[in-house]
Design a protein around this motif. Structure first.
Motif, PDB file in Angstrom:
ATOM      1  N   ALA A   1      15.913-140.768  20.973  1.00  0.00           N
ATOM      2  CA  ALA A   1      16.049-142.147  20.494  1.00  0.00           C
ATOM      3  C   ALA A   1      16.035-142.199  18.972  1.00  0.00           C
ATOM      4  CB  ALA A   1      14.935-143.013  21.068  1.00  0.00           C
ATOM      5  N   ALA A   2      15.214-141.360  18.334  1.00  0.00           N
ATOM      6  CA  ALA A   2      15.161-141.324  16.868  1.00  0.00           C
ATOM      7  C   ALA A   2      16.470-140.799  16.282  1.00  0.00           C
ATOM      8  CB  ALA A   2      13.997-140.454  16.408  1.00  0.00           C
ATOM      9  N   ILE A   3      17.076-139.824  16.933  1.00  0.00           N
ATOM     10  CA  ILE A   3      18.355-139.279  16.457  1.00  0.00           C
ATOM     11  C   ILE A   3      19.466-140.301  16.650  1.00  0.00           C
ATOM     12  CG2 ILE A   3      20.115-137.524  16.917  1.00  0.00           C
ATOM     13  CD1 ILE A   3      17.752-135.613  17.589  1.00  0.00           C
ATOM     14  N   VAL A   4      19.504-140.947  17.806  1.00  0.00           N
ATOM     15  CA  VAL A   4      20.574-141.881  18.137  1.00  0.00           C
ATOM     16  C   VAL A   4      20.644-143.047  17.155  1.00  0.00           C
ATOM     17  CG1 VAL A   4      21.284-143.608  19.865  1.00  0.00           C
ATOM     18  CG2 VAL A   4      20.753-141.289  20.565  1.00  0.00           C
ATOM     19  N   GLU A   5      19.500-143.515  16.689  1.00  0.00           N
ATOM     20  CA  GLU A   5      19.533-144.672  15.774  1.00  0.00           C
ATOM     21  C   GLU A   5      20.172-144.343  14.434  1.00  0.00           C
ATOM     22  OE1 GLU A   5      15.249-145.038  13.589  1.00  0.00           O
ATOM     23  OE2 GLU A   5      15.287-145.530  15.723  1.00  0.00           O
TER      24      GLU A   5
END
Length: 193
Positions: free
Chosen positions: A22-26
């Protein structure tokens, strides 16, 4: 990492991987307005839904839910497809611009070269700029094919930069052999991946 069957439990490794994803996707850029969205289920939530579906005994609903667990993988594949398509488009535009720049340089320099003595050297400034664009074109072609282009015809043209010198002097003085001219024209017409 998702267990099969009904298993009420927590898994810190699974939760950490979901948070990391989720941190990478944002921070991943949108591709032509399309953004990557990954929704992960909690393991207890997965077990509860499987339990509820087993109680109502609806095979189509179970199949649909199990398919929805694969949605993050499908979304990642879609993003990779769009990313690669955008990458090829950017490389193609940069390659076209570099080839156009070389064409403009040859057209601009040709009158001065034609006025030179037959054995006179072409000014190093013109050749240096041409070599720079040649290296740019080579780098872009390697990026387009995702491999070094050594061994291919284009790479063979740059033996110690002699191709750039001879090809340029021939092009500028109008002595470009027909076969080489056809190859250069084919390079211009090639659709890059």
């Amino acid at each position: 990492m998702i267990p099969t069957g009904i298993s009420f439990r927590s898994d810190p490794a699974y939760e950490d991987k979901c948070r990391a994803a989720a941190a990478i996707v944002e921070h991943m850029p949108a591709m032509d307005g399309w953004r990557l969205k990954l929704d992960f289920f909690d393991l207890d939530e997965i077990a509860q839904i499987r339990f509820d579906l087993a109680e109502i005994m609806e095979p189509a609903a179970e199949a649909s839910f199990e398919g929805s667990l694969q949605e993050p993988s499908r979304q990642l594949r879609e993003y990779r497809f769009r990313f690669n398509r955008k990458r090829r488009e950017l490389i193609r535009h940069a390659l076209d611009a570099a080839i156009d720049q070389v064409d403009r340089m040859i057209r601009a320099t040709r009158p001065a070269i034609e006025a030179m003595e037959p054995r006179a050297s072409i000014p190093e400034a013109a050749l240096g700029e041409l070599r720079t664009h040649y290296k740019e074109i080579t780098t872009l072609m390697e990026a387009a094919y995702r491999a070094p282009i050594a061994g291919k015809k284009w790479a063979g043209m740059c033996i110690s930069g002699r191709f750039v010198t001879s090809m340029t002097s021939n092009a500028l003085t109008g002595r470009l052999p027909r076969r080489a001219y056809e190859r250069a024209s084919m390079l211009r017409m090639t659709r890059y991946p």
